[in-house]
Design a protein around this motif. Structure first.
Motif, PDB file in Angstrom:
ATOM      1  N   SER A 288       0.980  -1.267  -0.120  1.00 59.34           N
ATOM      2  CA  SER A 288       0.028   0.016  -0.037  1.00 59.34           C
ATOM      3  C   SER A 288       0.799   1.196  -0.079  1.00 59.34           C
ATOM      4  N   SER A 289       2.167   1.194   0.235  1.00 60.77           N
ATOM      5  CA  SER A 289       3.091   2.235   0.262  1.00 60.77           C
ATOM      6  C   SER A 289       4.511   1.592   0.101  1.00 60.77           C
ATOM      7  N   LEU A 290       5.296   2.309  -0.546  1.00 60.45           N
ATOM      8  CA  LEU A 290       6.721   2.082  -0.673  1.00 60.45           C
ATOM      9  C   LEU A 290       7.393   3.307  -1.024  1.00 60.45           C
ATOM     10  N   THR A 291       8.600   3.562  -0.275  1.00 62.45           N
ATOM     11  CA  THR A 291       9.435   4.879  -0.468  1.00 62.45           C
ATOM     12  C   THR A 291      10.735   4.478  -0.387  1.00 62.45           C
ATOM     13  N   TYR A 292      11.380   5.356  -1.184  1.00 63.24           N
ATOM     14  CA  TYR A 292      13.010   5.152  -1.209  1.00 63.24           C
ATOM     15  C   TYR A 292      13.601   6.784  -0.886  1.00 63.24           C
ATOM     16  N   ASP A 293      14.584   6.661   0.202  1.00 65.12           N
ATOM     17  CA  ASP A 293      15.417   7.803   0.502  1.00 65.12           C
ATOM     18  C   ASP A 293      16.883   7.709   0.887  1.00 65.12           C
ATOM     19  N   ARG A 294      17.714   8.172   0.016  1.00 64.14           N
ATOM     20  CA  ARG A 294      19.030   7.831   0.502  1.00 64.14           C
ATOM     21  C   ARG A 294      19.491   6.632   0.952  1.00 64.14           C
ATOM     22  N   GLY A 295      18.757   5.448  -0.039  1.00 65.30           N
ATOM     23  CA  GLY A 295      19.430   4.203   0.529  1.00 65.30           C
ATOM     24  C   GLY A 295      18.530   3.248   1.417  1.00 65.30           C
ATOM     25  N   VAL A 296      17.407   4.060   1.802  1.00 60.12           N
ATOM     26  CA  VAL A 296      16.537   3.322   2.923  1.00 60.12           C
ATOM     27  C   VAL A 296      15.272   3.236   2.113  1.00 60.12           C
ATOM     28  N   LEU A 297      14.830   1.847   2.046  1.00 62.78           N
ATOM     29  CA  LEU A 297      13.568   1.458   1.398  1.00 62.78           C
ATOM     30  C   LEU A 297      12.558   1.010   2.364  1.00 62.78           C
ATOM     31  N   ALA A 298      11.519   1.810   2.419  1.00 61.49           N
ATOM     32  CA  ALA A 298      10.558   1.752   3.507  1.00 61.49           C
ATOM     33  C   ALA A 298       9.015   1.436   3.097  1.00 61.49           C
ATOM     34  N   GLY A 299       8.257   0.420   3.559  1.00 60.06           N
ATOM     35  CA  GLY A 299       6.977   0.373   2.930  1.00 60.06           C
ATOM     36  C   GLY A 299       6.142  -0.458   4.111  1.00 60.06           C
ATOM     37  N   VAL A 300       4.766  -0.421   3.581  1.00 61.71           N
ATOM     38  CA  VAL A 300       3.681  -1.070   4.265  1.00 61.71           C
ATOM     39  C   VAL A 300       3.125  -2.073   2.941  1.00 61.71           C
ATOM     40  N   CYS A 301       2.833  -3.353   3.594  1.00 62.10           N
ATOM     41  CA  CYS A 301       1.796  -4.273   2.594  1.00 62.10           C
ATOM     42  C   CYS A 301       1.070  -5.111   3.645  1.00 62.10           C
ATOM     43  N   HIS A 302       0.098  -5.681   2.768  1.00 64.58           N
ATOM     44  CA  HIS A 302      -1.091  -6.363   3.369  1.00 64.58           C
ATOM     45  C   HIS A 302      -1.107  -7.847   2.884  1.00 64.58           C
ATOM     46  N   GLU A 303      -1.796  -8.772   3.532  1.00 67.04           N
ATOM     47  CA  GLU A 303      -1.933 -10.140   3.117  1.00 67.04           C
ATOM     48  C   GLU A 303      -3.059 -10.183   1.977  1.00 67.04           C
ATOM     49  N   VAL A 304      -2.906 -10.485   0.711  1.00 67.79           N
ATOM     50  CA  VAL A 304      -3.965 -10.739  -0.109  1.00 67.79           C
ATOM     51  C   VAL A 304      -4.123 -12.171  -0.716  1.00 67.79           C
ATOM     52  N   ARG A 305      -5.166 -12.314  -1.554  1.00 69.98           N
ATOM     53  CA  ARG A 305      -5.100 -13.487  -2.403  1.00 69.98           C
ATOM     54  C   ARG A 305      -4.344 -13.307  -3.396  1.00 69.98           C
ATOM     55  N   TYR A 306      -3.856 -14.365  -4.247  1.00 72.77           N
ATOM     56  CA  TYR A 306      -3.388 -14.477  -5.347  1.00 72.77           C
ATOM     57  C   TYR A 306      -4.181 -13.985  -6.484  1.00 72.77           C
ATOM     58  N   SER A 307      -5.459 -14.172  -6.513  1.00 74.29           N
ATOM     59  CA  SER A 307      -6.405 -13.607  -7.424  1.00 74.29           C
ATOM     60  C   SER A 307      -6.390 -12.144  -7.371  1.00 74.29           C
ATOM     61  N   THR A 308      -6.219 -11.535  -6.186  1.00 76.22           N
ATOM     62  CA  THR A 308      -6.101 -10.021  -6.130  1.00 76.22           C
ATOM     63  C   THR A 308      -4.999  -9.501  -6.712  1.00 76.22           C
ATOM     64  N   PHE A 309      -3.991 -10.138  -6.662  1.00 69.79           N
ATOM     65  CA  PHE A 309      -2.672  -9.683  -7.398  1.00 69.79           C
ATOM     66  C   PHE A 309      -2.792  -9.824  -8.801  1.00 69.79           C
ATOM     67  N   LEU A 310      -3.576 -10.941  -9.430  1.00 68.56           N
ATOM     68  CA  LEU A 310      -3.735 -10.982 -10.924  1.00 68.56           C
ATOM     69  C   LEU A 310      -4.546 -10.031 -11.393  1.00 68.56           C
ATOM     70  N   HIS A 311      -5.480  -9.473 -10.413  1.00 71.64           N
ATOM     71  CA  HIS A 311      -6.441  -8.415 -10.848  1.00 71.64           C
ATOM     72  C   HIS A 311      -5.720  -6.988 -10.814  1.00 71.64           C
ATOM     73  N   TRP A 312      -4.717  -6.861  -9.758  1.00 71.10           N
ATOM     74  CA  TRP A 312      -3.969  -5.756 -10.057  1.00 71.10           C
ATOM     75  C   TRP A 312      -3.103  -5.790 -10.991  1.00 71.10           C
ATOM     76  N   ARG A 313      -2.626  -6.830 -11.633  1.00 72.79           N
ATOM     77  CA  ARG A 313      -1.819  -6.950 -12.808  1.00 72.79           C
ATOM     78  C   ARG A 313      -2.476  -6.386 -13.911  1.00 72.79           C
ATOM     79  N   ARG A 314      -3.863  -6.569 -14.075  1.00 68.61           N
ATOM     80  CA  ARG A 314      -4.678  -5.581 -15.123  1.00 68.61           C
ATOM     81  C   ARG A 314      -4.730  -4.358 -14.784  1.00 68.61           C
ATOM     82  N   HIS A 315      -4.485  -3.781 -13.694  1.00 68.03           N
ATOM     83  CA  HIS A 315      -4.866  -2.487 -13.141  1.00 68.03           C
ATOM     84  C   HIS A 315      -3.488  -1.878 -12.552  1.00 68.03           C
ATOM     85  N   PRO A 316      -2.389  -2.051 -13.106  1.00 67.64           N
ATOM     86  CA  PRO A 316      -1.246  -1.782 -12.253  1.00 67.64           C
ATOM     87  C   PRO A 316      -1.175  -0.118 -11.995  1.00 67.64           C
ATOM     88  N   GLN A 317      -1.954   0.731 -12.528  1.00 69.40           N
ATOM     89  CA  GLN A 317      -1.799   2.182 -12.279  1.00 69.40           C
ATOM     90  C   GLN A 317      -2.782   2.537 -11.069  1.00 69.40           C
TER      91      GLN A 317
END
Length: 237
Positions: free
Chosen positions: A58-87
């Motif tokens: 749900s977020s991912l940032t990069y600042d001077r070598g530091v990568l920070a982010g937040v993610c959530h558990e989803v189903r694989y079907s959700t990922f496949l739907h995201w692949r159709r709408h990556p923007q």
């Protein structure tokens, strides 16, 4: 929710702080009906697909070598739907690549098996992050890489020497976080080990090891971001 990474630029990563939020991902919550319909389409085309669990950012940032982010558990079907709408704002994907380097300097990639989603594609053995890859709520990159590489190739990353630093490249299909692992064996010896693993697996995820011995080697089916990684490796080996 933010994703501030420049596209198609290889960046050094000194620190990774990507955490798992137990709350549902808004993308999955808000698109439940479309996700279910899309999964039926995917299953009709490839009944071998399994609707397991993984994570989506749900977020991912990069600042001077530091990568920070937040993610959530989803189903694989959700990922496949995201692949159709990556923007879609507030949703993005990241995955980790261990880059096996042989004792004689070659890169060891893989070609995906015909029954997989990325059938015939060439890249480094990898898989999406899953809840099991998080320790005390924080992602363990090596844990994910070692698990995926062992499952697909039979290679043990703990028998290799890892480079101290990770790197990343942000692409439309996701953020690739990668790290070199140097093995003592020759490329041919590693390829033979991978082929033996494939032969012993009743349902192998890959069809062959693909050896890349120089920057000009671009095997058929290579993923679009791979030439950048290959060029970077041989320029900095």
């Amino acid at each position: 929710m933010s994703f501030n990474l420049p596209a198609n630029v290889i960046l050094p990563v000194d620190s990774i702080d990507v955490r798992l939020d137990p709350a549902p991902h808004p993308f999955e919550r808000d698109n439940a009906e479309a996700i279910a319909a899309g999964w039926l389409e995917h299953q009709a085309g490839n009944p071998a697909l399994f609707d397991g669990t993984m994570v989506l950012l749900s977020s991912l940032t990069y600042d001077r070598g530091v990568l920070a982010g937040v993610c959530h558990e989803v189903r694989y079907s959700t990922f496949l739907h995201w692949r159709r709408h990556p923007q879609t704002p507030g949703a993005h994907h990241a995955f980790a690549h261990a880059m096996p380097v042989s004792g004689d300097g070659a890169l060891v990639a893989i070609r995906m098996a015909p029954h997989t989603l990325n059938a015939g594609k060439v890249y480094f053995a990898a898989g999406s992050f899953e809840p099991i890859d998080f320790v005390d709520g924080q992602v363990d990159m090596h844990r994910n890489m070692a698990r995926e590489v062992m499952e697909e190739t039979g290679l043990d990353l703990d028998a290799a020497v890892p480079e101290a630093r990770h790197h990343l490249i942000s692409t439309p299909g996701g953020v690739v976080i990668f790290r070199r692992y140097r093995f003592s064996q020759s490329a041919d010896e590693i390829a033979a080990q991978v082929q033996a693993h494939i032969a012993a697996d009743p349902e192998p995820e890959i069809s062959e090891a693909v050896l890349i011995r120089d920057a000009s080697t671009h095997p058929a089916g290579m993923m679009s971001y791979m030439p950048a990684l290959v060029g970077w490796h041989f320029a900095s080996a």
